[in-house]
Design an enzyme around this catalytic site. Structure first.
Site: not given
Ligand code: C5P
Length: 232
Positions: A10, A32, A59, A61, A64, A66-67, A119, A181, A211
């Site tokens: 990111d 990603k 990523d 996402k 829109d 289907p076409n 989420t 984490r 992160r």
């Molecule tokens: O820095 P961190 O480990 O939180 O990054 C998680 C990555 O996963 C980010 O790119 C975030 O946008 C993505 N993500 C998320 N939760 C989701 C979908 C995608 O944290 N439900």
């Protein structure tokens, strides 16, 4: 399905992502690329990172008609990414069209993964803003099942949902799980987290880690720690 650690790159510019990736001398992590970097740098960033030998989860996402999704997916498959995604809320017909667009003339295609409910959406916002009045975990599993029926390879979900997704959609249906984490690390803005070792135990196929690796003092050591806990 090979388990792997995907680093969420990111970053806001090509310069920042390359100075990060340059630290990896002995391994080529799966990366990603999200909307921020893609919109800043365009398809060239995908080609450059691919040329360096990394696998790529693009990523973006898509959601829109289907076409439009079909034609856009055809463009993404020509970028030679390894995994991409869309919103299951776009309906089964949109997901089927996406598969058609993504499939190359030789029959191969990148993996296609669905986002169920973000989420960031909770029961209250789903009911009030989207007028969906079912329990959120039922909605998530229904969307995952739709994705499977449309021929997709898996879903992005919380590691806490991965076991249930496998129960509903089968062991080979892939779960890609962010919210990871280290046990002794900062949680930051993620609410429901798991360690790489716990994600492995619960059956995640891929973990997406941002992160804890990108902001670490030693990103290569942090990446290796993830691999040691999750893959090895
Ligand atoms: O820095 P961190 O480990 O939180 O990054 C998680 C990555 O996963 C980010 O790119 C975030 O946008 C993505 N993500 C998320 N939760 C989701 C979908 C995608 O944290 N439900």
């Amino acid at each position: 399905m090979g388990k792997d650690v995907i680093i969420a790159c990111d970053f806001a510019s090509a310069e920042a992502v390359f100075s990060f990736l340059d630290q990896f001398k002995d391994e080529k992590p799966f990366v990603k690329i999200g909307m921020e970097l893609f919109y800043a740098e365009g398809p060239a960033i995908v080609k450059e990172i691919k040329k360096r030998g990394h696998k790529i989860f693009l990523d973006l996402k898509l959601h829109d008609i289907p076409n439009t999704v079909k034609k856009s997916m055809a463009v993404l498959s020509r970028l030679d990414v390894d995994m991409t995604n869309l919103h299951a809320a776009g309906t089964k017909r949109m997901m089927e069209a996406a598969i058609e667009g993504l499939t190359r003339p030789d029959g191969t295609r990148p993996m296609l993964i669905a986002v169920t409910q973000l989420t960031s959406t909770d029961q209250e916002s789903m009911e009030n803003d989207l007028l969906i009045r079912e329990p959120i975990d039922k909605v998530v599993m229904h969307y995952a099942h739709n994705a499977m029926e449309a021929g997709l390879d898996g879903v992005v979900c919380s590691p806490l949902e991965a076991g249930k997704v496998h129960d509903v959609c089968g062991k080979s249906f892939v779960t890609v799980t962010p919210g990871v984490r280290f046990a002794d690390g900062d949680v930051g803005d993620q609410k429901r987290v798991m360690t790489p070792a716990e994600a492995k135990k619960i059956g995640s196929d891929y973990i997406v880690v941002g992160r804890p690796i990108t902001a670490a003092d030693d990103p290569v050591a942090a990446y290796r720690r993830c691999v040691a806990e999750f893959v090895d």
